[in-house]
Design a protein around this motif. Structure first.
Motif, PDB file in Angstrom:
ATOM      1  N   ASP A   1      50.174  46.039  36.221  1.00  0.00           N
ATOM      2  CA  ASP A   1      49.748  45.991  34.818  1.00  0.00           C
ATOM      3  C   ASP A   1      48.768  44.830  34.642  1.00  0.00           C
ATOM      4  O   ASP A   1      49.142  43.660  34.699  1.00  0.00           O
ATOM      5  CB  ASP A   1      50.979  45.806  33.925  1.00  0.00           C
ATOM      6  N   ALA A   2      47.491  45.163  34.430  1.00  0.00           N
ATOM      7  CA  ALA A   2      46.433  44.152  34.336  1.00  0.00           C
ATOM      8  C   ALA A   2      46.673  43.177  33.193  1.00  0.00           C
ATOM      9  O   ALA A   2      46.416  41.974  33.324  1.00  0.00           O
ATOM     10  CB  ALA A   2      45.075  44.830  34.165  1.00  0.00           C
ATOM     11  N   HIS A   3      47.166  43.675  32.072  1.00  0.00           N
ATOM     12  CA  HIS A   3      47.414  42.803  30.919  1.00  0.00           C
ATOM     13  C   HIS A   3      48.515  41.788  31.239  1.00  0.00           C
ATOM     14  O   HIS A   3      48.401  40.609  30.882  1.00  0.00           O
ATOM     15  CB  HIS A   3      47.769  43.629  29.691  1.00  0.00           C
ATOM     16  N   ALA A   4      49.564  42.226  31.904  1.00  0.00           N
ATOM     17  CA  ALA A   4      50.657  41.322  32.275  1.00  0.00           C
ATOM     18  C   ALA A   4      50.164  40.250  33.247  1.00  0.00           C
ATOM     19  O   ALA A   4      50.538  39.077  33.133  1.00  0.00           O
ATOM     20  CB  ALA A   4      51.811  42.117  32.890  1.00  0.00           C
ATOM     21  N   VAL A   5      49.318  40.635  34.185  1.00  0.00           N
ATOM     22  CA  VAL A   5      48.741  39.663  35.120  1.00  0.00           C
ATOM     23  C   VAL A   5      47.950  38.608  34.340  1.00  0.00           C
ATOM     24  O   VAL A   5      48.070  37.399  34.587  1.00  0.00           O
ATOM     25  CB  VAL A   5      47.834  40.355  36.165  1.00  0.00           C
ATOM     26  N   GLY A   6      47.180  39.051  33.371  1.00  0.00           N
ATOM     27  CA  GLY A   6      46.392  38.134  32.549  1.00  0.00           C
ATOM     28  C   GLY A   6      47.255  37.195  31.731  1.00  0.00           C
ATOM     29  O   GLY A   6      46.966  36.001  31.620  1.00  0.00           O
ATOM     30  N   LYS A   7      48.321  37.719  31.139  1.00  0.00           N
ATOM     31  CA  LYS A   7      49.233  36.870  30.362  1.00  0.00           C
ATOM     32  C   LYS A   7      49.846  35.786  31.238  1.00  0.00           C
ATOM     33  O   LYS A   7      49.911  34.614  30.856  1.00  0.00           O
ATOM     34  CB  LYS A   7      50.348  37.706  29.725  1.00  0.00           C
ATOM     35  N   LEU A   8      50.292  36.162  32.414  1.00  0.00           N
ATOM     36  CA  LEU A   8      50.877  35.171  33.333  1.00  0.00           C
ATOM     37  C   LEU A   8      49.828  34.121  33.715  1.00  0.00           C
ATOM     38  O   LEU A   8      50.134  32.935  33.831  1.00  0.00           O
ATOM     39  CB  LEU A   8      51.446  35.851  34.574  1.00  0.00           C
ATOM     40  N   GLY A   9      48.585  34.557  33.884  1.00  0.00           N
ATOM     41  CA  GLY A   9      47.510  33.613  34.188  1.00  0.00           C
ATOM     42  C   GLY A   9      47.306  32.609  33.073  1.00  0.00           C
ATOM     43  O   GLY A   9      47.180  31.405  33.305  1.00  0.00           O
ATOM     44  N   ARG A  10      47.287  33.090  31.838  1.00  0.00           N
ATOM     45  CA  ARG A  10      47.135  32.193  30.680  1.00  0.00           C
ATOM     46  C   ARG A  10      48.276  31.200  30.620  1.00  0.00           C
ATOM     47  O   ARG A  10      48.082  30.013  30.368  1.00  0.00           O
ATOM     48  CB  ARG A  10      47.107  32.992  29.372  1.00  0.00           C
TER      49      ARG A  10
ATOM     50  N   GLU B   1      41.460  35.918  37.134  1.00  0.00           N
ATOM     51  CA  GLU B   1      40.424  36.634  37.896  1.00  0.00           C
ATOM     52  C   GLU B   1      40.929  38.017  38.305  1.00  0.00           C
ATOM     53  O   GLU B   1      40.202  39.009  38.181  1.00  0.00           O
ATOM     54  CB  GLU B   1      40.031  35.840  39.148  1.00  0.00           C
ATOM     55  N   ARG B   2      42.176  38.085  38.766  1.00  0.00           N
ATOM     56  CA  ARG B   2      42.731  39.364  39.204  1.00  0.00           C
ATOM     57  C   ARG B   2      42.836  40.349  38.033  1.00  0.00           C
ATOM     58  O   ARG B   2      42.477  41.517  38.144  1.00  0.00           O
ATOM     59  CB  ARG B   2      44.104  39.161  39.858  1.00  0.00           C
ATOM     60  N   SER B   3      43.324  39.850  36.900  1.00  0.00           N
ATOM     61  CA  SER B   3      43.432  40.692  35.716  1.00  0.00           C
ATOM     62  C   SER B   3      42.059  41.206  35.287  1.00  0.00           C
ATOM     63  O   SER B   3      41.910  42.371  34.909  1.00  0.00           O
ATOM     64  CB  SER B   3      44.081  39.905  34.579  1.00  0.00           C
ATOM     65  N   SER B   4      41.049  40.332  35.379  1.00  0.00           N
ATOM     66  CA  SER B   4      39.682  40.742  35.042  1.00  0.00           C
ATOM     67  C   SER B   4      39.184  41.818  35.986  1.00  0.00           C
ATOM     68  O   SER B   4      38.556  42.785  35.563  1.00  0.00           O
ATOM     69  CB  SER B   4      38.747  39.529  35.079  1.00  0.00           C
TER      70      SER B   4
ATOM     71  N   SER C   1      41.089  42.084  27.201  1.00  0.00           N
ATOM     72  CA  SER C   1      41.447  40.828  26.542  1.00  0.00           C
ATOM     73  C   SER C   1      41.368  39.659  27.515  1.00  0.00           C
ATOM     74  O   SER C   1      40.973  38.552  27.131  1.00  0.00           O
ATOM     75  CB  SER C   1      42.832  40.910  25.899  1.00  0.00           C
ATOM     76  N   THR C   2      41.694  39.883  28.770  1.00  0.00           N
ATOM     77  CA  THR C   2      41.570  38.819  29.770  1.00  0.00           C
ATOM     78  C   THR C   2      40.106  38.557  30.095  1.00  0.00           C
ATOM     79  O   THR C   2      39.713  37.400  30.286  1.00  0.00           O
ATOM     80  CB  THR C   2      42.353  39.170  31.059  1.00  0.00           C
ATOM     81  N   LEU C   3      39.300  39.597  30.135  1.00  0.00           N
ATOM     82  CA  LEU C   3      37.865  39.398  30.353  1.00  0.00           C
ATOM     83  C   LEU C   3      37.292  38.483  29.271  1.00  0.00           C
ATOM     84  O   LEU C   3      36.549  37.543  29.562  1.00  0.00           O
ATOM     85  CB  LEU C   3      37.127  40.737  30.347  1.00  0.00           C
ATOM     86  N   LEU C   4      37.663  38.737  28.015  1.00  0.00           N
ATOM     87  CA  LEU C   4      37.200  37.899  26.903  1.00  0.00           C
ATOM     88  C   LEU C   4      37.741  36.483  27.036  1.00  0.00           C
ATOM     89  O   LEU C   4      36.996  35.507  26.886  1.00  0.00           O
ATOM     90  CB  LEU C   4      37.629  38.506  25.565  1.00  0.00           C
ATOM     91  N   TYR C   5      39.011  36.337  27.329  1.00  0.00           N
ATOM     92  CA  TYR C   5      39.636  35.016  27.465  1.00  0.00           C
ATOM     93  C   TYR C   5      38.962  34.199  28.564  1.00  0.00           C
ATOM     94  O   TYR C   5      38.593  33.037  28.358  1.00  0.00           O
ATOM     95  CB  TYR C   5      41.133  35.186  27.757  1.00  0.00           C
ATOM     96  N   LEU C   6      38.789  34.797  29.714  1.00  0.00           N
ATOM     97  CA  LEU C   6      38.171  34.091  30.838  1.00  0.00           C
ATOM     98  C   LEU C   6      36.713  33.757  30.529  1.00  0.00           C
ATOM     99  O   LEU C   6      36.239  32.658  30.839  1.00  0.00           O
ATOM    100  CB  LEU C   6      38.288  34.913  32.123  1.00  0.00           C
ATOM    101  N   ALA C   7      36.006  34.679  29.900  1.00  0.00           N
ATOM    102  CA  ALA C   7      34.610  34.419  29.532  1.00  0.00           C
ATOM    103  C   ALA C   7      34.520  33.223  28.590  1.00  0.00           C
ATOM    104  O   ALA C   7      33.646  32.365  28.746  1.00  0.00           O
ATOM    105  CB  ALA C   7      33.996  35.656  28.890  1.00  0.00           C
ATOM    106  N   ARG C   8      35.411  33.146  27.616  1.00  0.00           N
ATOM    107  CA  ARG C   8      35.398  32.011  26.683  1.00  0.00           C
ATOM    108  C   ARG C   8      35.685  30.708  27.409  1.00  0.00           C
ATOM    109  O   ARG C   8      35.092  29.675  27.100  1.00  0.00           O
ATOM    110  CB  ARG C   8      36.391  32.245  25.543  1.00  0.00           C
ATOM    111  N   LYS C   9      36.580  30.740  28.369  1.00  0.00           N
ATOM    112  CA  LYS C   9      36.857  29.533  29.161  1.00  0.00           C
ATOM    113  C   LYS C   9      35.623  29.147  29.974  1.00  0.00           C
ATOM    114  O   LYS C   9      35.318  27.964  30.132  1.00  0.00           O
ATOM    115  CB  LYS C   9      38.071  29.735  30.074  1.00  0.00           C
ATOM    116  N   LEU C  10      34.915  30.140  30.492  1.00  0.00           N
ATOM    117  CA  LEU C  10      33.702  29.858  31.260  1.00  0.00           C
ATOM    118  C   LEU C  10      32.573  29.346  30.365  1.00  0.00           C
ATOM    119  O   LEU C  10      31.741  28.560  30.808  1.00  0.00           O
ATOM    120  CB  LEU C  10      33.247  31.105  32.023  1.00  0.00           C
TER     121      LEU C  10
END
Length: 161
Positions: free
Chosen positions: A13-22, A43-46, A52-61
């Protein structure tokens, strides 16, 4: 809750991977603050295509994280474009802001307006706010600027007025 997300992440589940990353990035929900693991999970979730992870990571970048992640706007823009293509209105609005403001790209009002129109159509307050600014400052349409800034205020973007 964390255990549920871990199991979902293991199941792909890509969203779950992203949540754990956050959560690892910030040390939240009882997880240790492990920035390297957090970034790897983001990165993996992206890669798996979670908008939502793509947006989150982009904002961090775009901003960077002191001592953890260098700002890299050029890398952020393709992530935002991917998230926007997946229907994420936050990414659409952020791209409009980037092109309206000339953040790491030449200022492109016409391109900005395309993104901001899409975000505004979704009721995104940030898109309406920046579209109003674009109409006021670059497109010489004070009436439309006023309408957009008022709408942004009604949607919670109080600094629009």
């Amino acid at each position: 809750m964390v255990q549920s997300y871990r199991q979902r992440a293991v199941d792909g589940d890509a969203h779950a991977v992203g949540k754990l990353g956050r959560w690892h990035l910030a040390g939240q929900h009882g997880l240790p603050r492990l920035p390297d693991l957090g970034l790897a999970l983001l990165e993996r979730s992206s890669e798996l295509g979670d908008a939502s992870t793509l947006l989150y990571l982009a904002r961090k970048l775009l901003d960077g994280i002191p001592g953890i992640l260098e700002a890299d706007p050029a890398r952020a823009i393709p992530l935002l474009e991917d998230a926007a293509a997946r229907g994420n209105s936050g990414a659409v609005a952020q791209l409009g802001v980037i092109y309206a403001s000339g953040i790491s790209v030449p200022k492109q009002p016409t391109r900005a307006l395309q993104y901001l129109d899409r975000g505004a159509a979704d009721g995104n307050a940030l898109a309406l706010h920046y579209r109003g600014i674009l109409f006021r400052d670059d497109l010489d349409d004070p009436q439309q600027a006023c309408l957009d800034l008022q709408a942004a205020t009604l949607l919670g973007k109080e600094e629009a007025l």
